[in-house]
Structure formats: structure tokens, C-alpha cells
Write a protein that holds these residues in place. Structure first.
Motif, PDB file in Angstrom:
ATOM      1  N   LEU A  53      -5.275   1.829   5.146  1.00  0.00           N
ATOM      2  CA  LEU A  53      -4.177   2.558   4.496  1.00  0.00           C
ATOM      3  C   LEU A  53      -3.734   3.839   5.219  1.00  0.00           C
ATOM      4  O   LEU A  53      -2.533   4.073   5.341  1.00  0.00           O
ATOM      5  CB  LEU A  53      -4.574   2.845   3.039  1.00  0.00           C
ATOM      6  N   GLU A  86       0.843  -1.204   0.000  1.00  0.00           N
ATOM      7  CA  GLU A  86       0.000   0.000   0.000  1.00  0.00           C
ATOM      8  C   GLU A  86       0.880   1.257   0.000  1.00  0.00           C
ATOM      9  O   GLU A  86       0.629   2.201  -0.763  1.00  0.00           O
ATOM     10  CB  GLU A  86      -0.893   0.034   1.253  1.00  0.00           C
ATOM     11  N   THR A 111      -9.616   4.649  -0.772  1.00  0.00           N
ATOM     12  CA  THR A 111      -8.474   3.919  -0.198  1.00  0.00           C
ATOM     13  C   THR A 111      -8.960   2.744   0.663  1.00  0.00           C
ATOM     14  O   THR A 111     -10.067   2.777   1.208  1.00  0.00           O
ATOM     15  CB  THR A 111      -7.647   4.866   0.706  1.00  0.00           C
ATOM     16  N   ASN A 126       1.937   6.983   5.446  1.00  0.00           N
ATOM     17  CA  ASN A 126       0.867   7.006   4.443  1.00  0.00           C
ATOM     18  C   ASN A 126      -0.035   8.224   4.633  1.00  0.00           C
ATOM     19  O   ASN A 126      -0.471   8.840   3.657  1.00  0.00           O
ATOM     20  CB  ASN A 126       0.011   5.744   4.538  1.00  0.00           C
TER      21      ASN A 126
END
Ligand code: S3P
Length: 174
Positions: free
Chosen positions: A82, A60, A78, A88
């Protein structure tokens, strides 16, 4: 045009809201789970079984790094886990306006009971699993988001309107 990134728990409507929103706003639509399934050549549940969750999370992050700088005029839905990695969450903020679709616990449990596609809910009591995950995740989704949209009792039309309005405000178009 600035991208719109949808985050939120499993079953919060990221994919269905995202598809409709992209049509209304004449933007492209992408979904990280779909992109990863294409890359893996198998379903996410199979990837979890073969490679494990940690490897899924690495993939990811790698996907977000690739999208950074290339994603344009896109609504991006998403996967529910994530935004939890701080790295992220930072990448998402760079990609566009981050919208947290937030449904109540009750709605979330109702939508997910009987689900067989999501590895994190497999085996055991879905309600307990959802409760435990929500407790950990709600603060992280809230922190990762630019905008939180409460979805309970709202139609797609109302949710989309709210996101569009916030996006225009942010672009100074309102
Ligand atoms: C996950 C959510 C799923 C998928 C994977 C892990 C999570 O996406 O990425 O099963 O950790 O919440 P959806 O939110 O689209 O179900």
C-alpha cells in the motif's frame, strides 16, 4: 488522538503488533486488508485472481481516501504494497504517525516460506521473490515512514513500547 499507521513488508507483524498496540493504547484497530476483504466479499487472493493487482491497488487508494478525515484514535495496519504508490504514501502521512516495522531479510523469508495466502508469493521460489520485492521496496518504506522500528530479536512488548514512546514524543507528551 493522532492515529498510528503501521507499514512494512508482508510478514513484518503489522497486524499482530497493531492489535496488541491498540489495546495497550486504548485505541481502535483497523487493518486495510481486512477492510478490503469485507468490501470485496472475498479473500484478497481471490480478488487478485479475478480483478488483477492493478485494480487491487486502485481499491487500496480509494480506501485511503475514504479513511482520510474519518479515522480517529486508531492503529491502522496496512497491506505490504500500500505505501508504494506516492499518492498513498502522502495520504498515509496525513492520516497519522507512519511507523515502518522492519524485519531482516532472513526473518522475513523464514516467516513467509510456506505461505499460501499471499498472491505475490504464489508459485515459485519464495526466497527469490521476497529478495526481489524487498530490494525495490525498502527505500520506499523508509521514505514513507516517520519512524522506523527494527523488530528482529525484540518482543511484542519491546516493539510496542518503542512505538508508544515515539508517539508520545511526537505529541509532546514525553
Ligand atoms: C501485499 C501484501 C498483503 C496484501 C496483498 C499484497 C503486498 O498484505 O495486501 O497480498 O503487495 O505486499 P500483508 O502485508 O498484510 O501480507
Amino acid at each position: 488522538m493522532e492515529n498510528i499507521i503501521l507499514i512494512g513488508f508482508m510478514g513484518s507483524g503489522k497486524t499482530s503488533v497493531g492489535g496488541k498496540l491498540s489495546r495497550v493504547m486504548h485505541m481502535k484497530f483497523k487493518d486495510t486488508d481486512q477492510l478490503l476483504e469485507e468490501e470485496f466479499g472475498c479473500k484478497i487472493s481471490e480478488f487478485f485472481e479475478k480483478e488483477g493487482e492493478a485494480e487491487f491497488r486502485n481499491r487500496e487508494t480509494a480506501l485511503l481516501q475514504r479513511l482520510n478525515g474519518t479515522l480517529q484514535s486508531t492503529v491502522l495496519a496496512t497491506g505490504g504494497g500500500l505505501p508504494l504508490r506516492p499518492e498513498n504514501a502522502e495520504l498515509l502521512k496525513k492520516l497519522g504517525m507512519v511507523v515502518y516495522l522492519k524485519a531482516s531479510r532472513e526473518t522475513t523469508v523464514r516467516r513467509l516460506s510456506g505461505d499460501t495466502t499471499r498472491p505475490l508469493l504464489a508459485g515459485g521460489n519464495v526466497e527469490q521473490k521476497v529478495e526481489a520485492l524487498l530490494e525495490q521496496r525498502i527505500p520506499l518504506y523508509t521514505a514513507a515512514a516517520d519512524v522506523t522500528v527494527l523488530t528482529d530479536g525484540k518482543s511484542f512488548y519491546e516493539i510496542i513500547n518503542e512505538i508508544e514512546k515515539r508517539w508520545k514524543e511526537r505529541m509532546n507528551w514525553a
